[in-house]
Design an enzyme around this catalytic site. Structure first.
Site, mmCIF file in Angstrom:
data_model
loop_
_atom_site.group_PDB
_atom_site.id
_atom_site.type_symbol
_atom_site.label_atom_id
_atom_site.label_comp_id
_atom_site.label_asym_id
_atom_site.label_seq_id
_atom_site.Cartn_x
_atom_site.Cartn_y
_atom_site.Cartn_z
ATOM 1 N N GLY A 240 0.662 -1.371 0.215
ATOM 2 C CA GLY A 240 0.127 -0.021 -0.073
ATOM 3 C C GLY A 240 0.806 1.252 -0.142
ATOM 4 O O GLY A 240 0.128 2.599 -0.110
ATOM 5 N N GLU A 274 3.835 -6.764 1.798
ATOM 6 C CA GLU A 274 3.291 -7.097 0.500
ATOM 7 C C GLU A 274 3.348 -6.023 -0.580
ATOM 8 O O GLU A 274 2.148 -5.616 -1.075
ATOM 9 C CB GLU A 274 1.842 -7.620 0.378
ATOM 10 C CG GLU A 274 1.623 -8.994 1.736
ATOM 11 C CD GLU A 274 0.098 -9.125 1.911
ATOM 12 O OE1 GLU A 274 -0.619 -8.563 1.525
ATOM 13 O OE2 GLU A 274 0.092 -10.296 2.631
ATOM 14 N N ARG A 313 -5.478 3.002 -15.653
ATOM 15 C CA ARG A 313 -5.778 3.802 -14.168
ATOM 16 C C ARG A 313 -6.414 5.163 -14.423
ATOM 17 O O ARG A 313 -7.278 5.592 -13.667
ATOM 18 C CB ARG A 313 -4.453 3.958 -13.685
ATOM 19 C CG ARG A 313 -3.677 2.350 -13.440
ATOM 20 C CD ARG A 313 -2.224 2.724 -12.635
ATOM 21 N NE ARG A 313 -2.820 2.996 -11.250
ATOM 22 C CZ ARG A 313 -2.762 4.348 -10.579
ATOM 23 N NH1 ARG A 313 -2.152 5.244 -11.346
ATOM 24 N NH2 ARG A 313 -2.986 4.363 -9.335
ATOM 25 N N TYR A 317 -9.563 5.492 -12.381
ATOM 26 C CA TYR A 317 -9.502 6.167 -11.109
ATOM 27 C C TYR A 317 -9.228 7.489 -11.318
ATOM 28 O O TYR A 317 -8.828 8.230 -10.267
ATOM 29 C CB TYR A 317 -8.237 5.584 -10.310
ATOM 30 C CG TYR A 317 -8.316 3.969 -10.170
ATOM 31 C CD1 TYR A 317 -8.951 3.182 -9.406
ATOM 32 C CD2 TYR A 317 -7.059 3.211 -10.866
ATOM 33 C CE1 TYR A 317 -8.893 1.836 -9.414
ATOM 34 C CE2 TYR A 317 -6.848 2.210 -10.630
ATOM 35 C CZ TYR A 317 -7.729 1.473 -10.109
ATOM 36 O OH TYR A 317 -7.597 0.072 -10.009
ATOM 37 N N CYS A 343 -12.841 3.357 -28.522
ATOM 38 C CA CYS A 343 -14.377 4.121 -28.672
ATOM 39 C C CYS A 343 -15.088 4.417 -27.426
ATOM 40 O O CYS A 343 -16.092 3.594 -27.287
ATOM 41 C CB CYS A 343 -15.157 3.392 -29.715
ATOM 42 S SG CYS A 343 -14.383 3.333 -31.168
ATOM 43 N N GLU A 344 -14.493 4.973 -26.576
ATOM 44 C CA GLU A 344 -14.955 5.625 -25.272
ATOM 45 C C GLU A 344 -14.591 7.018 -24.829
ATOM 46 O O GLU A 344 -13.758 7.266 -25.149
ATOM 47 C CB GLU A 344 -14.381 4.565 -24.235
ATOM 48 C CG GLU A 344 -14.726 3.184 -24.385
ATOM 49 C CD GLU A 344 -16.297 2.684 -23.573
ATOM 50 O OE1 GLU A 344 -16.483 3.304 -22.839
ATOM 51 O OE2 GLU A 344 -16.429 1.460 -23.823
ATOM 52 N N TYR A 372 0.230 -1.915 -12.164
ATOM 53 C CA TYR A 372 -1.103 -1.738 -12.562
ATOM 54 C C TYR A 372 -1.193 -1.272 -14.151
ATOM 55 O O TYR A 372 -2.229 -0.472 -14.208
ATOM 56 C CB TYR A 372 -1.918 -0.938 -11.521
ATOM 57 C CG TYR A 372 -1.718 -1.571 -10.344
ATOM 58 C CD1 TYR A 372 -2.164 -2.956 -9.816
ATOM 59 C CD2 TYR A 372 -1.177 -0.922 -9.199
ATOM 60 C CE1 TYR A 372 -2.217 -3.430 -8.589
ATOM 61 C CE2 TYR A 372 -0.930 -1.327 -7.973
ATOM 62 C CZ TYR A 372 -1.491 -2.756 -7.613
ATOM 63 O OH TYR A 372 -1.081 -3.208 -6.421
HETATM 64 N N1 LLP Z 1 -1.661 -7.152 -0.464
HETATM 65 C C1 LLP Z 1 -2.852 -7.099 -0.863
HETATM 66 C C2 LLP Z 1 -3.728 -8.071 0.120
HETATM 67 C C3 LLP Z 1 -3.696 -6.411 -1.722
HETATM 68 O O1 LLP Z 1 -4.724 -6.248 -1.888
HETATM 69 C C4 LLP Z 1 -2.682 -5.442 -2.494
HETATM 70 C C5 LLP Z 1 -3.213 -4.441 -3.628
HETATM 71 C C6 LLP Z 1 -1.310 -5.397 -2.321
HETATM 72 C C7 LLP Z 1 -0.828 -6.119 -1.236
HETATM 73 C C8 LLP Z 1 -0.388 -4.737 -2.880
HETATM 74 O O2 LLP Z 1 -0.594 -2.989 -2.565
HETATM 75 P P1 LLP Z 1 0.303 -1.951 -3.306
HETATM 76 O O3 LLP Z 1 1.556 -2.064 -2.666
HETATM 77 O O4 LLP Z 1 0.467 -2.122 -4.965
HETATM 78 O O5 LLP Z 1 -0.328 -0.798 -3.067
HETATM 79 N N2 LLP Z 1 -5.242 -1.356 -9.465
HETATM 80 C C9 LLP Z 1 -5.112 -0.137 -8.293
HETATM 81 C C10 LLP Z 1 -4.191 -0.819 -7.065
HETATM 82 C C11 LLP Z 1 -5.138 -1.922 -6.540
HETATM 83 C C12 LLP Z 1 -4.429 -2.560 -5.375
HETATM 84 C C13 LLP Z 1 -5.180 -3.809 -5.089
HETATM 85 N N3 LLP Z 1 -4.465 -4.413 -3.869
HETATM 86 C C14 LLP Z 1 -4.121 0.835 -9.038
HETATM 87 O O6 LLP Z 1 -4.045 0.711 -9.994
HETATM 88 O O7 LLP Z 1 -4.132 1.959 -8.300
#
Ligand code: LLP
Length: 415
Positions: A240, A274, A313, A317, A343-344, A372
Site C-alpha cells: 500500500g 506485501e 488507471r 481512477y 471508442c469510449e 497496474y
Molecule cells: N496486498 C494485498 C492484499 C492487496 O490487496 C494489494 C493491492 C497489495 C498487497 C499491493 O498493494 P500496493 O503495494 O501495490 O499498493 N489497481 C489499483 C491498485 C489496486 C491494489 C489492490 N490491492 C491501481 O492501479 O491503483
C-alpha cells in the site's frame, strides 16, 4: 544518478538507453521497465526493515512479467498472490513455495487445493468459511495449512475509494473485534495452524498515519493471541505504500519503517510486507506515438496509439500520470486532452493538461506505469496488448512480444 528514467540532452532515457531507439526497435505502444530501478526499490525495503526479521512479499498483481518476477525471486523476495494464475506464475519464476502468501477474498476450492499442493507458506484467509474449506481440503490431503487471518480494522487509508480496503464497508477481511473468537474456533480445526494476523487497508497511501494506526491494531491483536497461547509466527502488514505520481513527494520505505516498527516493539514475529506499486511503478513507462492532433471547438486533443486498454488507471481512477514528450523540442506549451483511439469518452490519459506541444509522429512517455499498467491491460476493441521491454545493465531486451491477432482469437472454438 538514480536508476530509471532521466533526461540527457533533452531526450528521455531508461538507464542510459534512448526511449526513441526502443520505440523504433520494438514499436509502440510499448512498456519499458528498468531492472535497476526495481532492484533499488526492493533493496531499499530490505534495508529499511533490516532491524527485524522480515520478508518482502512482492504483490504480483502490480506487474507479473515473468522476467521481472525471476529477478525479484533471485533477490530474495517472497510473493503475494491472489489467484491460481499468480500462483503458477510465482512458482514458474522460482519463488520458493514457503515464501508465497495467498491473499484474496474469493479463493476457489481449486485455488486452495493448488496452494496446498504447492506447499505455500501462508494462506491469508478472509472469512471463517474459507478456513473451514481449507481445513477440509488439508485434512483430505494429509497436509497442514498455515493461516493468517486478514482483519479489517475499519481505518480510512485516505486514498482513492476504489483502492481503499480497510473500511468496515469494504468486502475485505473480518471484523477486527470478532477475530479472537473466530481464531479460537479455527485453531481447533484439523489441518489448520494459525500463523498470524494480516491487514492491508489500501493502496497508494501517502499519509502514514492510518498505516501506523493499522499496525498498532494488528500488533495489539497479535499480543493478545500470543498471550492466549496461539503459536503465531508472523505479522503481515500488507502493501500500500504510495509513490510520487505528481512530483509532490511520497514517503519511502525508511519512513514507513520508522512509523510501523515502534508499533511492533517486542513482538517475536516475522514481519511480512506485501508491496506492489512502490517496487515497480516508477520503474516503468508506457511509450506511445502521437497519431493525430486535432481541435474541437477550442479544445485540443492529442490522440495516441495507446489507449485505455493498455493503461486503464486514468480512466478507472482518474489517476494522474506525468506525460512527457520523449524528445523535448522547446516548442510552446499548450493545454490538451491526451486520449487514446478506443471508442469510449473515458479513454483518456490526461484532461486539460498543460504540456509541450507535440505533433503527429512524436513519441510520448506516460510515466510511473510499471504498476497496474500491463497487468490491467485488456484486448478491448480487439487491440493486441503491448510488448514489454526490460532495460538491464545498459541493454534492452524484449521480455514479452506484442500480441498478434492470432493470439486474440486463439481460445475461440468453431461451433
Ligand atoms: N496486498 C494485498 C492484499 C492487496 O490487496 C494489494 C493491492 C497489495 C498487497 C499491493 O498493494 P500496493 O503495494 O501495490 O499498493 N489497481 C489499483 C491498485 C489496486 C491494489 C489492490 N490491492 C491501481 O492501479 O491503483
Amino acid at each position: 544518478m538514480s536508476a530509471g528514467f532521466s533526461r540527457a540532452s533533452g531526450e528521455l532515457r531508461c538507464d542510459g538507453v534512448a526511449l526513441a531507439e526502443l520505440a523504433e526497435r520494438f514499436g509502440t505502444p510499448l512498456y519499458v521497465y528498468s531492472a535497476a530501478s526495481v532492484e533499488a526499490a526492493y533493496r531499499a525495503y530490505d534495508a529499511a526493515f533490516a532491524a527485524v526479521p522480515h520478508r518482502i512479499c512482492y504483490a504480483l498483481k502490480a506487474n507479473s512479467n515473468g522476467t521481472l518476477l525471476r529477478r525479484l525471486a533471485g533477490w530474495g523476495a517472497g510473493a503475494d498472490i491472489v489467484s491460481g494464475g499468480e500462483l503458477a506464475a510465482a512458482l514458474r519464476a522460482g519463488f520458493p513455495p514457503e515464501r508465497i502468501v495467498f491473499s484474496g477474498v474469493g479463493k476457489t476450492e481449486a485455488e486452495l487445493q493448488a496452494g496446498l499442493d504447492a506447499g505455500i507458506g501462508e494462506f491469508n484467509a478472509e472469512s471463517e468459511e474459507e478456513i473451514r474449506r481449507l481445513s477440509a481440503l488439508a485434512g483430505r490431503a494429509g497436509r497442514v495449512a498455515h493461516v493468517t487471518l486478514r482483519v479489517n480494522p475499519d481505518i480510512d487509508p485516505r486514498s482513492h475509494p476504489y483502492i481503499s480496503t480497510g473500511l468496515r464497508e469494504n468486502k475485505f477481511g473480518v471484523d477486527l473485534t470478532l477475530a479472537p473468537e473466530l481464531l479460537r474456533r479455527a485453531r481447533a480445526l484439523p489441518g489448520i495452524e494459525v500463523a498470524g494476523v494480516q491487514c492491508h487497508i489500501g493502496s497508494q497511501m501517502t499519509d502514514l498515519e492510518p498505516v501506523e494506526a493499522a499496525a498498532r491494531a494488528v500488533a495489539a491483536l497479535s499480543r493478545q493471541l500470543l498471550d492466549e497461547g496461539f503459536p503465531l509466527r508472523s505479522i503481515d502488514l500488507g502493501g500500500g505504500l504510495g509513490i510520487d505520481y505528481t512530483g509532490d513527494g511520497a514517503p519511502d520505505p525508511r519512513e514507513l519503517a520508522a512509523r510501523v516498527l515502534p508499533a511492533l516493539e517486542g513482538l517475536p514475529l516475522l514481519l511480512m510486507l506485501e508491496p506492489g506499486r512502490s517496487l515497480v511503478a516508477p520503474a516503468g513507462a508506457l511509450l506511445a506515438r502521437v497519431l493525430y492532433v486535432k481541435e474541437n471547438r477550442g479544445k485540443r486533443f492529442v490522440i495516441l496509439d495507446a489507449g485505455m486498454n493498455d493503461l486503464l488507471r486514468p480512466s478507472l481512477y482518474e489517476a494522474f500520470h506525468r506525460i512527457e514528450p520523449v524528445v523535448e523540442r522547446g516548442r510552446q506549451r499548450a493545454e490538451v486532452d491526451v486520449v487514446g483511439p478506443v471508442c469510449e469518452t473515458g479513454d483518456f490519459f490526461a484532461r486539460s493538461r498543460e504540456m509541450e506541444s507535440v505533433e503527429p509522429g512524436d513519441l510520448v512517455a506516460v510515466r510511473d506505469a510499471g504498476a497496474y499498467g500491463f497487468s490491467m491491460a485488456s484486448n478491448y476493441n480487439l487491440r493486441p496488448r503491448p510488448a514489454e521491454v526490460l532495460v538491464e545493465a545498459g541493454a534492452a531486451r524484449l521480455t514479452r512480444r506484442r500480441e498478434t491477432f492470432d493470439d486474440l482469437v486463439a481460445a475461440e472454438q468453431d461451433g
